[in-house]
Design an enzyme around this catalytic site. Structure first.
Site, PDB file in Angstrom:
ATOM      1  N   HIS A 108      36.690  39.362  -4.950  1.00 27.75           N
ATOM      2  CA  HIS A 108      36.288  40.634  -5.549  1.00 27.75           C
ATOM      3  C   HIS A 108      35.276  41.404  -4.698  1.00 27.75           C
ATOM      4  O   HIS A 108      34.921  42.526  -5.050  1.00 27.75           O
ATOM      5  CB  HIS A 108      35.700  40.390  -6.940  1.00 27.75           C
ATOM      6  CG  HIS A 108      36.742  40.085  -7.981  1.00 27.75           C
ATOM      7  ND1 HIS A 108      37.610  39.026  -7.854  1.00 27.75           N
ATOM      8  CD2 HIS A 108      37.072  40.707  -9.144  1.00 27.75           C
ATOM      9  CE1 HIS A 108      38.415  39.005  -8.906  1.00 27.75           C
ATOM     10  NE2 HIS A 108      38.119  40.009  -9.699  1.00 27.75           N
ATOM     11  N   HIS A 150      69.170  60.511   6.814  1.00 28.27           N
ATOM     12  CA  HIS A 150      69.787  59.662   5.795  1.00 28.27           C
ATOM     13  C   HIS A 150      70.843  60.452   5.020  1.00 28.27           C
ATOM     14  O   HIS A 150      70.542  61.030   3.972  1.00 28.27           O
ATOM     15  CB  HIS A 150      68.705  59.163   4.840  1.00 28.27           C
ATOM     16  CG  HIS A 150      67.627  58.355   5.510  1.00 28.27           C
ATOM     17  ND1 HIS A 150      66.626  58.915   6.255  1.00 28.27           N
ATOM     18  CD2 HIS A 150      67.414  57.014   5.561  1.00 28.27           C
ATOM     19  CE1 HIS A 150      65.827  57.958   6.729  1.00 28.27           C
ATOM     20  NE2 HIS A 150      66.283  56.800   6.325  1.00 28.27           N
ATOM     21  N   GLU A 155      46.516  49.528 -10.674  1.00 26.28           N
ATOM     22  CA  GLU A 155      45.770  50.344  -9.718  1.00 26.28           C
ATOM     23  C   GLU A 155      46.676  51.246  -8.889  1.00 26.28           C
ATOM     24  O   GLU A 155      46.329  52.412  -8.621  1.00 26.28           O
ATOM     25  CB  GLU A 155      44.952  49.454  -8.781  1.00 26.28           C
ATOM     26  CG  GLU A 155      43.891  48.599  -9.463  1.00 26.28           C
ATOM     27  CD  GLU A 155      44.439  47.319 -10.066  1.00 26.28           C
ATOM     28  OE1 GLU A 155      45.639  47.016  -9.840  1.00 26.28           O
ATOM     29  OE2 GLU A 155      43.700  46.622 -10.768  1.00 26.28           O
ATOM     30  N   HIS A 160      73.410  54.846   5.037  1.00 28.14           N
ATOM     31  CA  HIS A 160      72.094  55.055   4.417  1.00 28.14           C
ATOM     32  C   HIS A 160      71.169  55.834   5.331  1.00 28.14           C
ATOM     33  O   HIS A 160      70.610  56.843   4.933  1.00 28.14           O
ATOM     34  CB  HIS A 160      71.449  53.710   4.052  1.00 28.14           C
ATOM     35  CG  HIS A 160      70.002  53.824   3.695  1.00 28.14           C
ATOM     36  ND1 HIS A 160      69.572  54.092   2.417  1.00 28.14           N
ATOM     37  CD2 HIS A 160      68.886  53.750   4.459  1.00 28.14           C
ATOM     38  CE1 HIS A 160      68.255  54.173   2.415  1.00 28.14           C
ATOM     39  NE2 HIS A 160      67.802  53.960   3.632  1.00 28.14           N
TER      40      HIS A 160
END
Lengths: 674, 674
Positions: free
Chosen positions: B486, B38, B423, B275
């Site tokens: 959950h 890159h 988290e 890029h």
């Protein structure tokens, strides 16, 4: 359909309070009965919920699937008793008083977090924070896309809003920021979020970790913002804010509604203690006194029902009006209407897959990401409901369809989605597009390893039984130079361990076509397509149709096999070449292609036995990924050529060779089985 | 140590340009040679890198591990040639010109993304976007914590900055927003980020997906912001901005530096084409002409080396000065210095684990999350380097240590961390605390299922070989009412499939103590502690020490076993009870406790055979989680009591019973083995 807020009168206000307290006490009572749940949010958000559901929301309780309803998302899913109370009060058959009494019990319609597959009227499954607002961005994109595509100046057949209630927790999760940035960029004017600004999370006051200026952040994203300082009692102000938000059509709106968590509870309001635990009998009684609520547990005064259930006649009228519009549309625009209604029925168009390519070994070997591109371009023109893109890896994932332009503000009919570098929001937005239940088939690409960024949302695709398609390329150490940060090792195992997700790693061009057939036709479970960066040969005996069986005999020796090589993806050809060498040495070798373990396991026992006879214990799995999970097929006597450490940065062929993915090593390991 | 930017003179500017172009062409040449990489970022960011590394950064190339160095994080890790060029130019032994020529080759010190375990001078492993800036928040927290704890008014032994270069991609990832919000909240004044604002991502111009006002967003987070409009040539302005950022000590700083990606390339600058692909020989030649660079590939003019390598004398002087400070500190504050230096050596204090509890069956059965709390509180007072908290689940994860207060702005010596509902950032910040390499032992808690939100960062703990401790509670359907959103099903498999991560699911109090011994002493691999919400019995024969072997015989019949029950966590006691019943029916039954599969697999073959004799094929695994991965131990003839579908919302004991986690079902399944 939309009532403007009436001027507050004393009696209206009393009735409103009765209706609002009906929500609060249904929540208090149900949570007390189950002795489990989150009363704080329903008690604090009841006024905004009333303002939204009673004064604005367009829905028909007797037909929860009516297409042109507004979508409501409770992003703060732990507050589900708010939603269940609303569904009950407005007359949904799915939530009776008895269902409320069964809150959080086995087999009930009122589980601990809202689950779209359990309860009619629940638009999306929420609970994991931040998902709902990102789903809502997808819902609003679906509406904007369909509106731009199907509406005509004289006939507006798609026209509804997406509303969200979200809390501090949703705002703290990064996924909400990703989705909100994209929503601002896209100018989703019909997306309106109400932010329950109650300053309390589980760890206590938000002062311990969350002191940013949320509205300023949303302004930076390009949203319209409003603050309602008194969300506890000023229903008229909330209603006005919602109307103001609707009036701003070029940007999404964030309405910060400052509330008191557990409003009404004399000892627990405004504390973390009311967030996630039942009030208990004593505090419930004190709350009844405090709010002058003279009714018993689960008792809803008739006046409240009478008011709430005006939703039924409003809803029926709204749907009837829309049915007239649809009839008008059908008459004026029969072709468009046919497509629109076909999509709504979830029917695929005839011949959608007619152009999916097939290959022979003479065809040039390509990477499966390239085959995937060819598939997308083969089906794209025939499948207008296919909509998707990439998390800023379009030219790596090869997810574009020729001639299809980007969905942008003012160009929402376009169906290529530039998600930006936002994998988690991409997955949740794809979920939203699917939750819209308008026939859209959403897909999205990223590097396979970055499924680890999006797993929270991929899990919800699987749990919610929605057919999102994940295009995960660069699927092994074979990607080469980008190195171990980009080389999946555990990714396949992570995805295969997830219930209700099809993980397909095709081994050539035909299998990639088959993978798309499976992915497109499976509308109640998501698919993860696991695709290579590097090229591989096309096999003589592969077929697209075989993929639907998950695993099949690609080639065999005469006579019963001495050993079986099981391969997937780029390693399938390694198996074929190794088998040839082993056969030259006199072994009977079967090569099994196993593009999708989940589908193979659904086949009947006889078929599975025919492919993998239980008497043949010499089995070698070849897959450039963790061996974790493969012992189910190799047992104690088999083995695998796999990689159970992180990879390395080097050209792909060097990585493959160094880590043992060579014909010689496959042959050697096969022989070592005895 | 800090040079103020000198007034620009013509010759200085020429020399600066020479130094800056040295970076650019080392990047161009290395990437051309490997034909992979890159170049866009190094070419565009060379001026800001020069301003930072030549004029400000405090480091000693001859001692990359010098404690009081500034930390530099290249969050946009794909631009790694920038970092390798800087390391080479400033005189690090780890990156020679030969190493640069080996860019992205097998076994080189210059892999495709920066890997801290490969290359001295690389502070953190980056590449997956957004991680680096979140790691940097952890690095800055480590500095702030140690400074608050150890510095004295007359002796500043901890004093350095954390600098970051990040791009649009990092800003789009939600993890960066999570971390930045917390950094703003904590007022981390010594954290300074340079934002490479080049308007190009892989999909093209950021206009396609990213048009938010980034600096306004950071202001909303509470950051100080600056904009340098010409990052291509105005080195003095960048240097002034860095000095201005350093002068603001109560907030982190975000410096937006507008640049041109691939600056200098006549045909590729300012395009996505530069890029992630080599310039190629022709464009490299044109770039040489364009920037008047008369040197050959990998040729660095001596003038440039001479200037850059002033870093060596500056660095040596800085370290020498600090050594004097440390000597002074040692003399004045011997106790503090002893602790400080012990931590820097990575030595645990004598007796750190002396108070870890042990249990007998007579002791009350507790949830392992409660045992974990008791362990944290037993070791916390003896282990001052233990620092951690929870993602807003303190009272569910039970991660607090009595008497320890929250790390807050102005109270950075405190060691309890309130991460908020973040988290992913939590995991990356824990990584940052560990990357600081100052002996801190970081831990963080959330619900086990939400490991799926943080997997991108957990993967990097494992890859980077840092001993972060994850406290993952509510580990199965046994958590009950919160329901399938959950309840982990696939989580254990996902984590076990990850190389170099210890996954420990203790089965009672003794095993939890053992789990902490393993977790604390393993400083080069992370540990995931998998802990229950619900209580379980203490076993008669469990020991803390046995956990280090991963699996062991908990109890046995006389004589060789007919069958083996393998249990973990809350299901261990089910195995014990089922074994008793089976023995009563005349079977010889062994119960193996397997709290950590990874550690068991590291034991020698004789030990493994002694626990699981290969002749005993009747084996039943009992774990309330996916069966995925367990066939390695059950083979074709064994079985498991497990759950391969999503769970349900109901009280925990009801879920356990409904899904077959009962003594009766374990007995029945065991008998069915024959």
């Amino acid at each position: 359909m939309v009532a403007t807020p009436t001027a507050s009168t004393s009696s209206a206000s009393q009735l409103e309070t009765l209706c609002i307290n009906s929500i609060r006490f249904l929540a208090v009572d149900a949570i007390n009965k189950s002795n489990s749940g989150h009363p704080g949010l329903p008690m604090g958000c009841a006024p905004m919920a009333f303002a939204l559901w009673d004064k604005t929301l367009k829905h028909n309780p007797k037909n929860p699937k009516w297409f042109n309803r507004d979508r409501f998302v409770l992003s703060a899913g732990h507050g589900c008793m708010l939603l269940y109370a609303l569904l009950h009060l407005t007359g949904y058959d799915s939530v009776t008083l008895e269902d409320l009494k069964q809150f959080r019990q086995w087999g009930s319609k009122t589980p601990g977090h809202p689950e779209t597959f359990e309860t009619a009227g629940v638009e999306v499954t929420t609970g994991p924070l931040g998902q709902g607002i990102a789903n809502a961005v997808g819902l609003a994109m679906a509406e904007a896309h369909l509106a731009a595509k199907f509406n005509r100046p004289d006939c507006t057949v798609v026209d509804h809003h997406t509303y969200v209630i979200m809390g501090d927790g949703c705002h703290q999760e990064g996924i909400s920021g990703e989705a909100a940035s994209l929503a601002g960029h896209l100018g989703l004017g019909k997306l309106i979020a109400l932010y329950d600004d109650n300053h309390i999370t589980i760890d206590g006051n938000t002062e311990v970790s969350f002191t940013e200026d949320v509205l300023k952040r949303y302004e930076a994203y390009g949203w319209h913002t409003i603050h309602v300082p008194d969300g506890n009692t000023d229903v008229a102000a909330i209603a006005r804010a919602i109307e103001a938000a609707k009036a701003v059509t070029d940007r999404p709106s964030m309405i910060k509604v400052t509330t008191t968590i557990g409003y009404g509870s004399p000892n627990k309001a405004n504390t973390a203690g009311v967030h996630g635990a039942a009030l208990g009998a004593d505090e419930a009684e004190l709350t009844r006194k405090n709010l002058a609520w003279s009714y018993g547990p689960f008792e809803v005064p008739q006046e409240s029902y009478d008011h709430w259930r005006q939703a039924l006649s409003r809803g029926a009228a709204a749907e009837a009006a829309w049915n007239n519009t649809l009839a008008d549309y059908r008459a004026k625009y029969p072709a468009e209407a046919a497509q629109f209604e076909r999509q709504l029925r979830g029917e695929l168009p005839q011949g959608w897959d007619a152009n999916l390519p097939s290959y022979t070994p003479e065809d040039k070997g390509l990477a499966t990401r390239q085959h995937s591109y060819n598939c997308l371009n083969a089906i794209g023109p025939n499948l207008p409901e296919l909509i998707g893109g990439s998390a800023d890896l379009t030219h790596s994932n090869l997810t574009d369809i020729k001639g299809e332009k980007g969905f942008q503000k003012g160009a929402e009919a376009n169906r290529y989605l530039h998600f930006g570098v936002r994998e988690h929001a991409m997955a949740a937005i794809l979920n939203g597009l699917a939750y819209h239940a308008s026939g859209l088939i959403p897909y999205g690409g990223t590097f396979a390893v970055f499924a680890g960024y999006a797993l929270g949302a991929i899990r919800l695709s699987a749990l919610s039984e929605i057919g999102v398609i994940y295009v995960l390329t660069h699927d092994s150490i074979g990607l080469g130079e980008d190195g171990p940060t980009h080389q999946p090792i555990e990714t396949l195992a992570s995805l295969r361990a997830l219930p209700n997700l099809l993980v397909i790693r095709p081994g050539d061009g035909n299998e990639t076509s088959g993978a798309y057939q499976v992915a497109i036709t499976n509308r109640t479970r998501p698919t993860a397509l696991i695709l290579s960066r590097q090229a591989m040969a096309n096999q003589a005996n592969s077929t697209a149709a075989a993929v639907a069986r998950g695993g099949y005999i690609l080639e065999d020796s005469n006579g019963s096999p001495d050993l079986i090589l099981i391969g997937t993806g780029t390693e399938l050809d390694l198996c074929v070449k190794a088998a040839a060498q082993l056969r030259a040495e006199g072994k009977n070798v079967r090569v099994v292609s196993m593009p999708c373990v989940e589908l193979f396991e659904e086949q009947d026992a006889a078929y599975r036995e025919s492919v993998l006879p239980s008497t043949v214990r010499k089995r070698l799995v070849v897959e450039a990924s963790s061996s974790f999970g493969w012992h189910k097929y190799t047992g104690f006597e088999g083995d695998s050529v796999s990689i159970d450490r992180f990879g390395a940065s080097a050209p792909g062929p060097v990585c493959m060779e160094q880590f043992g993915f060579t014909v010689d090593n496959v042959v050697a390991k096969a022989k070592a089985l005895g």
